[in-house]
Write a protein that holds these residues in place. Structure first.
Motif, short mmCIF file in Angstrom:
data_model
loop_
_atom_site.label_atom_id
_atom_site.label_comp_id
_atom_site.label_asym_id
_atom_site.label_seq_id
_atom_site.Cartn_x
_atom_site.Cartn_y
_atom_site.Cartn_z
N GLY A 70 0.82 -1.20 0.00
CA GLY A 70 0.00 0.00 0.00
C GLY A 70 0.86 1.25 0.00
O GLY A 70 0.58 2.22 -0.72
N GLU A 84 2.27 1.73 -3.44
CA GLU A 84 1.23 2.22 -4.36
C GLU A 84 1.03 3.73 -4.16
O GLU A 84 0.90 4.48 -5.12
CB GLU A 84 -0.11 1.50 -4.12
CG GLU A 84 -0.11 0.02 -4.47
CD GLU A 84 -0.15 -0.28 -5.97
OE1 GLU A 84 -0.25 0.66 -6.79
OE2 GLU A 84 -0.08 -1.48 -6.32
N VAL A 104 -1.83 -5.22 -2.90
CA VAL A 104 -2.29 -4.97 -1.53
C VAL A 104 -3.21 -6.09 -1.03
O VAL A 104 -2.95 -6.72 -0.01
CB VAL A 104 -3.01 -3.60 -1.45
CG1 VAL A 104 -3.57 -3.36 -0.05
CG2 VAL A 104 -2.05 -2.47 -1.83
#
Ligand SMILES: Nc1ncnc2c1ncn2[C@@H]1O[C@H](COP(=O)(O)OP(=O)(O)O)[C@@H](O)[C@H]1O
Ligand SMILES: [Mg+2]
Length: 379
Positions: free
Chosen positions: A131, A134, A145
């Motif tokens: 995460g 990203e 994720v």
């Protein structure tokens, strides 16, 4: 030797290892293997270690700094060159990784093409790091994720596998609230599964916190031991069967996932009744790894098919190792998926690919290629 011209830009790979989980040392040993094998004519390595405290820093790219030597477990300790997430002084777009050394202005690590997270367990293999990457718009090797989070959690992976039609063994979940408000009820649900039981932290790895329990008296202690790793505990009926594993590698483009020949873990007669931490890392003679496993060809086909299905069930990307029990009556019961399986050169995952015709250096190449191909964001 490479035939590439010296002017050809190398891909900059941030090799990330260590980490906050109990598998810190295992991750360092993996990094030693990767730093040794990665093709430096094609890849420029940026080695970043995560200390057990969680601090990131630029560390040595020398494999020998991270290998296992005479019982000393390798460990990342923070250096002066901290790696932090932030916005660089020259106003680059969005968040990026910066190197902050004392007394100097934080400098952009700049131009990292891809991150190779060699991290096992929570805060590495569980979607949290994914995460963060990203959010920073950085490409990375391996599962995204959700797949990372599902693959880390021995409860939710079973829910997903069962929904996809894979056979999972009988189990019970004991949440923190259930244990603290109704321990008797939880013990009752567990014992109803029958002994022996395997009591596990929902999110751990390397067999840490897992106990094999033979009777009610030992169950409470085993649950407390698992809770030291995770407030959520998964209790499983013991499955009698051979331990068979398959390595899965995402397909290129729109191709289906590729599966290796299956391997087998067989415990040698001795102190280890099951594949516990010592059998995995300490007592080299405890377990015998065989690839390909000695299985009839229809079972080989079936287990490879199921491994591909398990990978797709969680929405896997990059790589995964899928582990099964092959029961005496011929069933293949799925035990777990690992989205960042053991990845030292002698680990099962690379070994199964080696036996299937893909060497360690080429495997690293392929994983980086897949990550570069897919970009970031929703896919
Ligand atoms: N339900 C089960 N029945 C029989 N053996 C089990 C069971 N669950 C785990 N084991 C044994 O314990 C080992 C570790 O369990 P596993 O769930 O794979 O945890 P980890 O994620 O730490 O590898 C397995 O490789 C196997 O030897
Ligand atoms: Mg396992």
């Amino acid at each position: 030797m490479t035939t590439e011209s010296p002017a050809a830009p190398r891909t900059r790979v941030l090799v990330l290892f260590g980490g906050r989980s109990s598998e810190h040392a295992v991750s360092c040993v993996t990094a030693a293997g990767v730093l040794e094998a990665i093709d430096r004519s094609r890849y420029e390595v940026v080695p970043v270690g995560i200390a057990k405290s969680g601090q990131w820093s630029l560390v040595s790219a020398d494999p020998s700094a991270w290998s296992l030597r005479a019982d000393v477990l390798p460990e990342v300790t923070a250096t002066e060159h901290a790696v932090v997430m932030g916005t660089s002084a020259d106003g680059g777009a969005g968040q990026e990784l910066l190197v902050a050394a004392p007394g100097s202005v934080p400098e952009s690590l700049g131009g990292v093409d891809v991150v190779l997270p060699l991290l096992h367990g929570p805060f590495g293999e569980d979607g949290t790091l994914q995460g963060m990457l990203e959010m920073a718009d950085m490409r990375y090797v391996g599962a995204g994720v959700l797949a990372s989070a599902v693959g880390m959690d021995k409860h939710f992976m079973k829910v997903v596998f069962a929904a996809a039609g894979l056979e999972v063994g009988p189990y019970a979940v004991v949440t923190d609230r259930q244990w603290r408000t109704d321990a008797e009820g939880a013990l009752h649900r567990a014992t109803a599964l029958g002994f022996p039981l395997f009591v596990k932290p929902a999110r751990a790895g390397s067999s840490m916190g897992i106990s094999r329990v033979e009777d009610t008296a030992a169950l409470r202690t085993a649950i407390e031991a698992a809770r030291a790793f995770d407030p959520k505990v998964v209790i499983e009926a013991g499955i009698e069967g051979r331990e068979i594993e398959v390595a899965v590698l995402q397909g290129r483009g729109l191709d289906a996932p590729r599966t290796s020949l299956p391997g087998e873990i067989a415990m040698q007669p001795g102190d280890h009744a099951w594949y516990d931490f010592d059998a995995k890392y300490v007592d080299g003679a405890a377990a015998e790894l065989t690839c390909p496993a000695d299985l009839p060809s229809d079972v080989i086909d079936r287990v490879r098919q199921l491994a591909g299905e398990a990978f797709e069930a969680i929405g896997g990307e990059g790589l995964s190792r899928v582990d099964f029990f092959y029961t005496p009556d011929g069933r293949l019961v799925i035990n777990e998926i690992n989205t960042m399986p053991g990845f030292t050169p002698i680990s099962m995952y690379p070994q199964m690919w080696a036996k299937s015709g893909l060497g360690y250096t080429e495997l690293i190449d392929e994983l980086i290629g897949l990550a570069l191909e897919r970009g970031t964001g929703l896919r």
